[in-house]
Design a protein around this motif. Structure first.
Motif, short mmCIF file in Angstrom:
data_model
loop_
_atom_site.label_atom_id
_atom_site.label_comp_id
_atom_site.label_asym_id
_atom_site.label_seq_id
_atom_site.Cartn_x
_atom_site.Cartn_y
_atom_site.Cartn_z
N GLU A 194 0.82 -1.21 0.00
CA GLU A 194 0.00 0.00 0.00
C GLU A 194 0.85 1.26 0.00
N SER A 195 2.15 1.11 0.27
CA SER A 195 3.03 2.28 0.36
C SER A 195 3.72 2.61 -0.96
N SER A 196 3.55 1.76 -1.98
CA SER A 196 4.19 2.01 -3.27
C SER A 196 3.62 3.27 -3.91
N GLU A 197 4.51 4.09 -4.48
CA GLU A 197 4.09 5.33 -5.13
C GLU A 197 3.99 5.16 -6.64
N LEU A 198 4.22 3.96 -7.14
CA LEU A 198 4.13 3.72 -8.57
C LEU A 198 2.67 3.57 -9.00
N SER A 199 2.40 3.93 -10.24
CA SER A 199 1.05 3.76 -10.78
C SER A 199 0.79 2.29 -11.06
N GLU A 200 -0.48 1.96 -11.24
CA GLU A 200 -0.84 0.58 -11.56
C GLU A 200 -0.27 0.18 -12.93
N GLU A 201 -0.18 1.13 -13.85
CA GLU A 201 0.39 0.85 -15.17
C GLU A 201 1.87 0.51 -15.04
N GLU A 202 2.58 1.23 -14.19
CA GLU A 202 4.00 0.93 -13.97
C GLU A 202 4.16 -0.43 -13.28
N THR A 203 3.28 -0.72 -12.35
CA THR A 203 3.33 -2.01 -11.66
C THR A 203 3.14 -3.16 -12.64
N MET A 204 2.18 -3.02 -13.53
CA MET A 204 1.95 -4.06 -14.53
C MET A 204 3.16 -4.19 -15.47
N THR A 205 3.75 -3.07 -15.84
CA THR A 205 4.94 -3.10 -16.69
C THR A 205 6.07 -3.86 -16.02
N ILE A 206 6.25 -3.65 -14.72
CA ILE A 206 7.30 -4.34 -13.96
C ILE A 206 7.03 -5.84 -13.92
N LEU A 207 5.78 -6.23 -13.72
CA LEU A 207 5.43 -7.66 -13.71
C LEU A 207 5.75 -8.32 -15.06
N LEU A 208 5.46 -7.62 -16.15
CA LEU A 208 5.73 -8.17 -17.48
C LEU A 208 7.23 -8.27 -17.73
N LYS A 209 8.00 -7.34 -17.21
CA LYS A 209 9.46 -7.43 -17.31
C LYS A 209 9.98 -8.63 -16.53
N TRP A 210 9.41 -8.86 -15.37
CA TRP A 210 9.82 -9.98 -14.50
C TRP A 210 9.62 -11.31 -15.23
N VAL A 211 8.51 -11.43 -15.94
CA VAL A 211 8.25 -12.65 -16.71
C VAL A 211 9.11 -12.69 -17.97
N GLY A 212 9.28 -11.55 -18.62
CA GLY A 212 10.06 -11.49 -19.85
C GLY A 212 11.50 -11.89 -19.65
N LYS A 213 12.05 -11.67 -18.45
CA LYS A 213 13.45 -12.01 -18.16
C LYS A 213 13.60 -13.44 -17.62
N ASN A 214 12.48 -14.09 -17.32
CA ASN A 214 12.53 -15.48 -16.84
C ASN A 214 11.17 -16.13 -17.09
N GLN A 215 11.08 -16.96 -18.12
CA GLN A 215 9.79 -17.54 -18.50
C GLN A 215 9.17 -18.41 -17.41
N ASN A 216 9.98 -18.89 -16.48
CA ASN A 216 9.44 -19.70 -15.38
C ASN A 216 8.49 -18.91 -14.49
N ASN A 217 8.59 -17.59 -14.55
CA ASN A 217 7.73 -16.75 -13.72
C ASN A 217 6.33 -16.60 -14.29
N GLU A 218 6.12 -17.05 -15.55
CA GLU A 218 4.82 -16.85 -16.18
C GLU A 218 3.70 -17.56 -15.42
N GLN A 219 4.03 -18.66 -14.75
CA GLN A 219 3.02 -19.40 -14.00
C GLN A 219 2.47 -18.60 -12.82
N HIS A 220 3.19 -17.56 -12.41
CA HIS A 220 2.76 -16.74 -11.27
C HIS A 220 2.09 -15.43 -11.71
N LEU A 221 2.04 -15.17 -13.02
CA LEU A 221 1.59 -13.87 -13.49
C LEU A 221 0.11 -13.61 -13.19
#
Length: 541
Positions: A183-210
């Motif tokens: 709740e303390s993050s100052e990032l927008s929801e769009e930025e948060t989603m972008t970060i999640l997609l980067k996390w999966v893009g750099k390691n396909q094993n993370n796609e199961q958690h997306l």
């Protein structure tokens, strides 16, 4: 009665340690050798035993090392061993940035607790985006709890920049979920989603958690345009039916949201003015027409520059190819240096945004160029695109539908009326019906399948004229003229109005165009006499 008289004990201790250190350096009365492969270091058993529990245990008993007066280390760095021994003798050690992890390993092996804590303090204060993963890994390996705690705070505060690092895909699922749910993050929801997609893009094993991660996203705060861009351009989403269906459902809901009232638009969309004198940014509310302070962070980098906004960032493009951006949604954010542009586009690089990317075409004084490049905000990368058929400077750029329109400008020092369309998806340039006049330095804005060319230069004279191109009929028409002549114009479309801002002018006059009535009115922002508008852009809060 025996009386003990104390001299200066601290001074005496320092002198004794200095003398023992000198004896080590001169190999005087040395009775113990430390060998690391082909390197040897001469020392004293009693000093090592006094300073290290490791050596005390080794030399206290009848061990091979104690009998032979020698210990051999294999898998350690000699300079780090030497540094640790010097610390035993003097309480001092050399900071070896490139070998800090190896030094920590040796300090722990030799049971030098004071040195371990000192290195831990140094690591805690030296965390950067570039070394974050190496420091976190070594801290986890050796149980440096204070450093790990600091790493968690640093990760939370700098995750946008950390997400660009190659190792970002190795971040644990629990850490990502904690970030998304914070709740303390100052990032927008769009930025948060972008970060999640980067996390999966750099390691396909993370796609199961997306999908689980997406459940914590507040989709009601994400714009339809962003969702459309993700659905069209992200292969992770388009290749996963479940995720594609999830985002499509949220897009349908977003498109059904009620339109904002004009009061809400005034609070939601602002025109940002750069002050040439103070390097500050001011915000102009399009409804109240009042000017206020926008962000505490000043832009103190190289002028002249061009500026553009995209998602939660304001971008500044400088004449030396350097690029900076500021997250205006975060109160204490700083200007972030991004990768340089590929080409030199001169002063005031001309740029436009389309489908989540920034495009720079041609140049400006003193640079005339046909170079075209694009910046992906998600990958922090510039890419070369197909050049414009002719070199240009001071052309006007505007994005509409899936294309970019390049209008007017100077070719070989001569003003032109050329009008061309570039479609990035096909890398195709098409020449269109030229304008009726040759101009340069005009402002351009698009709305409702129309493109407006506003002000600029014709010959040596500034213009107050406004030309309108209807994309559907492919025809140019004239609209009402402005009250004043404007050049080097920025034009911003907000709801049913168009705001025209003249850059690098001391007049600070802004004009406002009512599309429905085809009328111009003058906006005079209340600013101090030293305020000079250097550039402007429009942001959505």
């Amino acid at each position: 009665m025996v009386q003990i008289v104390c001299s200066n004990v601290e001074k005496h201790s320092v002198k004794m340690m200095a003398e023992l250190n000198r004896m080590k350096q001169e190999k005087d009365h040395c009775d113990f050798i430390i060998q690391v492969r082909n390197d040897v270091y001469y020392t004293h058993k009693n000093v090592l035993s006094a300073g290290s529990d490791y050596f005390r245990a080794m030399l206290k008993h009848d061990t091979k090392e104690s009998r032979e007066g020698k210990v051999i280390f294999e898998d350690v760095d000699f300079e780090c061993v030497k540094n640790c021994v010097d610390f035993i003798y003097s309480g001092k050690f050399k900071i070896m940035d490139e070998k800090m992890n190896d030094l920590l390993h040796v300090a722990i092996m030799l049971q030098l607790e004071d040195l371990k804590h000192t290195i831990s303090d140094i690591l805690e204060e030296s965390i950067t985006v570039e070394n974050y993963f190496s420091i976190r890994n070594v801290s986890d390996m050796y149980g440096l709890d204070a450093v790990l705690s600091r790493c968690r705070v640093f990760f939370h505060d700098n995750i946008m920049e950390i997400s660009n690092q190659p190792e970002f895909g190795n971040i644990a699922k629990i850490d990502i979920l904690n970030f998304v749910k914070s709740e303390s993050s100052e990032l927008s929801e769009e930025e948060t989603m972008t970060i999640l997609l980067k996390w999966v893009g750099k390691n396909q094993n993370n796609e199961q958690h997306l999908q689980e991660s997406f459940e914590a996203i507040k989709f009601e705060k994400i714009s339809p345009a962003f969702l459309e861009h993700i659905l069209e351009s992200n292969l992770i989403i388009s290749n996963d039916f479940g995720l594609y269906k999830l985002l499509t459902g949220h897009l349908v809901k977003a498109l059904k949201r009620p339109d904002k009232t004009k009061e809400e638009i005034g609070n939601d969309e602002l025109i940002i003015l750069f002050d040439d004198n103070t390097d500050c940014m001011r915000s102009l509310n399009p409804i109240t027409e009042k000017v206020g302070n926008f962000h505490d962070e000043k832009f103190k980098h190289l002028k002249p520059f061009g500026t553009i906004s995209l998602d939660s960032y304001i971008y500044v493009l400088c004449q030396n190819k350097s690029v900076y951006r500021l997250n205006f949604h975060i109160k204490n954010s700083k200007w972030e240096k991004l990768k340089d542009m590929i080409y030199d586009h001169g002063q005031y690089p001309r740029s436009v945004s389309l489908s989540g990317s920034i495009f720079v075409i041609g140049g400006s004084d003193p640079k005339s160029t046909s170079d075209v490049e694009t910046f992906s905000s998600y990958a922090n990368q510039w890419l070369q695109l197909k050049n414009k058929p002719t070199a240009i400077r001071y052309a006007s750029l505007v994005a509409l539908n899936d294309s970019i329109y390049c209008i007017g400008g100077l070719q070989d020092g001569v003003q032109v009326s050329s009008f061309s369309r570039f479609t990035p998806s096909s890398s195709e340039w098409v020449e269109l019906e030229p304008m009726r006049y040759s101009v340069s330095g005009s402002g351009a804005v698009a709305f409702d399948q129309k493109i407006l060319m506003i002000g600029g230069w014709r010959g040596f004279y500034k213009r107050d004229k406004v030309e309108c191109y209807d994309v559907t009929s492919a025809q140019w028409t004239s609209l009402s003229s402005m009250h004043a002549c404007h050049q080097y114009v920025s034009a911003h479309y907000i709801d049913d109005w168009i705001f025209v801002v003249t850059n690098v002018e001391a007049s600070n006059v802004i004009e406002k165009y009512d599309i429905s009535s085809d009328k111009w009115t003058v906006v005079k922002p209340e600013v101090d006499q030293h305020f000079i508008i250097y550039g402007s852009t429009c942001v959505k809060m």
